[in-house]
Design a protein around this motif. Structure first.
Motif, mmCIF file in Angstrom:
data_model
loop_
_atom_site.group_PDB
_atom_site.id
_atom_site.type_symbol
_atom_site.label_atom_id
_atom_site.label_comp_id
_atom_site.label_asym_id
_atom_site.label_seq_id
_atom_site.Cartn_x
_atom_site.Cartn_y
_atom_site.Cartn_z
ATOM 1 N N GLU A 175 0.822 -1.208 0.000
ATOM 2 C CA GLU A 175 0.000 0.000 0.000
ATOM 3 C C GLU A 175 0.856 1.258 0.000
ATOM 4 O O GLU A 175 0.500 2.263 -0.627
ATOM 5 C CB GLU A 175 -0.945 -0.004 1.206
ATOM 6 N N ALA A 179 0.879 4.150 -2.893
ATOM 7 C CA ALA A 179 0.673 5.559 -2.543
ATOM 8 C C ALA A 179 1.774 6.431 -3.125
ATOM 9 O O ALA A 179 1.512 7.494 -3.711
ATOM 10 C CB ALA A 179 0.619 5.717 -1.025
ATOM 11 N N SER A 182 1.327 6.859 -6.825
ATOM 12 C CA SER A 182 0.258 7.814 -7.140
ATOM 13 C C SER A 182 0.745 9.245 -6.986
ATOM 14 O O SER A 182 0.458 10.110 -7.827
ATOM 15 C CB SER A 182 -0.950 7.566 -6.237
ATOM 16 N N TRP A 186 0.826 12.205 -9.841
ATOM 17 C CA TRP A 186 0.187 13.502 -9.639
ATOM 18 C C TRP A 186 1.205 14.635 -9.702
ATOM 19 O O TRP A 186 0.889 15.733 -10.145
ATOM 20 C CB TRP A 186 -0.541 13.522 -8.296
ATOM 21 N N SER A 194 -7.815 15.321 -11.889
ATOM 22 C CA SER A 194 -8.142 13.909 -11.671
ATOM 23 C C SER A 194 -8.047 13.519 -10.198
ATOM 24 O O SER A 194 -8.538 12.479 -9.792
ATOM 25 C CB SER A 194 -7.198 13.029 -12.489
ATOM 26 N N ILE A 195 -7.386 14.353 -9.399
ATOM 27 C CA ILE A 195 -7.267 14.065 -7.971
ATOM 28 C C ILE A 195 -8.525 14.540 -7.267
ATOM 29 O O ILE A 195 -8.992 15.651 -7.486
ATOM 30 C CB ILE A 195 -6.046 14.791 -7.365
ATOM 31 N N ASN A 196 -9.057 13.703 -6.397
ATOM 32 C CA ASN A 196 -10.195 14.140 -5.596
ATOM 33 C C ASN A 196 -9.805 14.110 -4.122
ATOM 34 O O ASN A 196 -8.803 13.511 -3.737
ATOM 35 C CB ASN A 196 -11.434 13.272 -5.854
ATOM 36 N N ASP A 198 -11.044 12.693 -1.474
ATOM 37 C CA ASP A 198 -11.003 11.404 -0.786
ATOM 38 C C ASP A 198 -9.722 10.642 -1.129
ATOM 39 O O ASP A 198 -9.081 10.054 -0.248
ATOM 40 C CB ASP A 198 -12.220 10.563 -1.170
ATOM 41 N N SER A 199 -9.336 10.662 -2.411
ATOM 42 C CA SER A 199 -8.119 9.946 -2.816
ATOM 43 C C SER A 199 -6.880 10.551 -2.176
ATOM 44 O O SER A 199 -6.010 9.832 -1.670
ATOM 45 C CB SER A 199 -7.977 9.980 -4.346
ATOM 46 N N LEU A 200 -6.794 11.873 -2.204
ATOM 47 C CA LEU A 200 -5.617 12.537 -1.654
ATOM 48 C C LEU A 200 -5.487 12.294 -0.164
ATOM 49 O O LEU A 200 -4.400 11.960 0.328
ATOM 50 C CB LEU A 200 -5.690 14.041 -1.944
ATOM 51 N N ALA A 202 -6.787 9.879 1.550
ATOM 52 C CA ALA A 202 -6.542 8.448 1.801
ATOM 53 C C ALA A 202 -5.058 8.123 1.645
ATOM 54 O O ALA A 202 -4.488 7.383 2.453
ATOM 55 C CB ALA A 202 -7.378 7.600 0.845
ATOM 56 N N LEU A 203 -4.432 8.700 0.629
ATOM 57 C CA LEU A 203 -3.006 8.459 0.432
ATOM 58 C C LEU A 203 -2.179 9.116 1.539
ATOM 59 O O LEU A 203 -1.174 8.555 1.990
ATOM 60 C CB LEU A 203 -2.564 8.987 -0.933
#
Length: 356
Positions: A175, A179, A182, A186, A194-196, A198-200, A202-203
């Motif tokens: 994981e 991360a 990703s 970015w 494309s980054i939201n 929640d994704s940011l 979470a990482l």
């Protein structure tokens, strides 16, 4: 007498820590070769990750009051700028500011298209076009502040926890690898929408949950220093007198070979291999992110980057690989003196596989 003295160490259990691992290998070599090795002198940490406040980059604020201008339009950008000027918007952390700037560029382009179709809004279109150009120039710095200068990366790079346990397996940290990959992607396109959120976030939580890069640096610094001292000790011993004067295997050389096979290959080398595997997983995406965001602009980080992110003369990884190659070379020379090099009769059956 030689067998009797060495049998004492055989009764000891396997080492519990990396320090004990290298000390055990070193002690056995010193006993067999009847010599003392130099001490591995290295004060850790060698380079410390700088604090956030010295890594933060200045980001220019807009020189126009877009809220006043856009209040005359129906652009969705109004809502975003309005939130940014609210009390909550002014308290956004760096990661949310990055998302805000991405949204601004995306919504701003749509708004500009609308304004350019309205002749009476020509002046406002010029102002907005200039604002978008300014933000495109600044967004790399915004992304830097949200990553390399952020608290999550402080945790990721921290060396306070020390090195890894002997049972460390790089494959257990998939994981973290994902991360970092990703973030590297970015960093190459910091303006991409494309980054939201929640994704940011979470990482970022993964970086806080798995603060492993700093521990890798500590472990590799220790391993490189300890193995370097062992290599130097072996070289000095070879320079003093041959291991096998007759060129044929002796009791001492066979015991030395057992140390190589049963201690180095079975215990030490697998640990070194896991350090190298972690480096291959984690360092390339960090290097890509650093380059995409022009990390060399941050003077405070240069010494750290030269040691851990780059491949120059002061690079830890270059030193680590050089030490592994030197270790293999000195062992080959020692065994060859006794007719025990790989391919010779009486040689060990396992290869002295080095970390690559």
């Amino acid at each position: 007498m030689l067998l009797a003295s060495l049998s004492l160490t055989a009764c000891l259990g396997p080492p519990d820590t990396s320090a004990e691992l290298f000390q055990d290998y070193r002690d056995r070599l010193e006993r067999v070769l009847d010599t003392d090795f130099p001490v591995a002198e290295r004060t850790l940490p060698v380079e410390v990750y700088p604090r956030s406040k010295v890594l933060l980059r200045d980001v220019a604020e807009l020189k126009i009051n877009l809220l006043d201008f856009l209040g005359l339009t129906d652009c969705e950008l109004n809502r975003l700028v309005g939130f940014r000027n609210s009390s909550l918007g002014k308290m956004m952390p760096a990661s949310q500011k990055w998302l805000y700037e991405q949204q601004f560029l995306s919504l701003g382009e749509a708004c500009l298209t609308t304004l350019e179709s309205q002749e009476e809004e020509a002046d406002l279109a010029v102002e907005l076009r200039q604002a978008l150009a300014s933000k495109r120039e600044e967004i790399r710095n915004v992304a830097w502040n949200a990553t390399w200068a952020g608290p999550e990366w402080q945790a990721l790079m921290s060396q306070k926890e020390g090195g890894f346990e002997l049972g460390f397996q790089a494959g257990d940290w998939v994981e973290l690898s994902l991360a970092l990959s990703s973030f590297a992607e970015w960093s190459a396109r910091p303006e991409s929408a494309s980054i939201n959120a929640d994704s940011l976030e979470a990482l970022n939580r993964r970086l806080l949950t798995y603060p492993m890069v700093g521990r890798l640096l500590v472990s590799t610094e220790e391993a490189s220093a300890q193995m370097g001292a062992i290599v130097e000790g072996l070289r000095r011993r070879l320079a003093e007198r041959p291991l096998c004067v007759s060129g044929a295997p002796t009791e001492r050389s066979r015991i030395l070979q057992n140390v190589l096979v049963n201690i180095y290959i079975v215990r030490v080398q697998p640990y070194l291999a896991q350090l190298e595997k972690a480096r291959r997983e984690w360092l390339p995406p960090l290097q890509r992110s650093y380059e995409h965001l022009q990390g060399d602009q941050s003077v405070a980080l240069r010494a750290f980057a030269q040691r851990y992110l780059q491949e120059g003369e002061s690079s830890l990884w270059r030193e680590f690989r050089h030490t592994a190659a030197a270790h293999a070379a000195v062992w080959t020379e020692m065994l060859a003196q006794c007719g025990m090099a790989p391919g010779n009769r009486g040689a060990m059956t396992s290869d002295d596989r080095q970390t690559r």
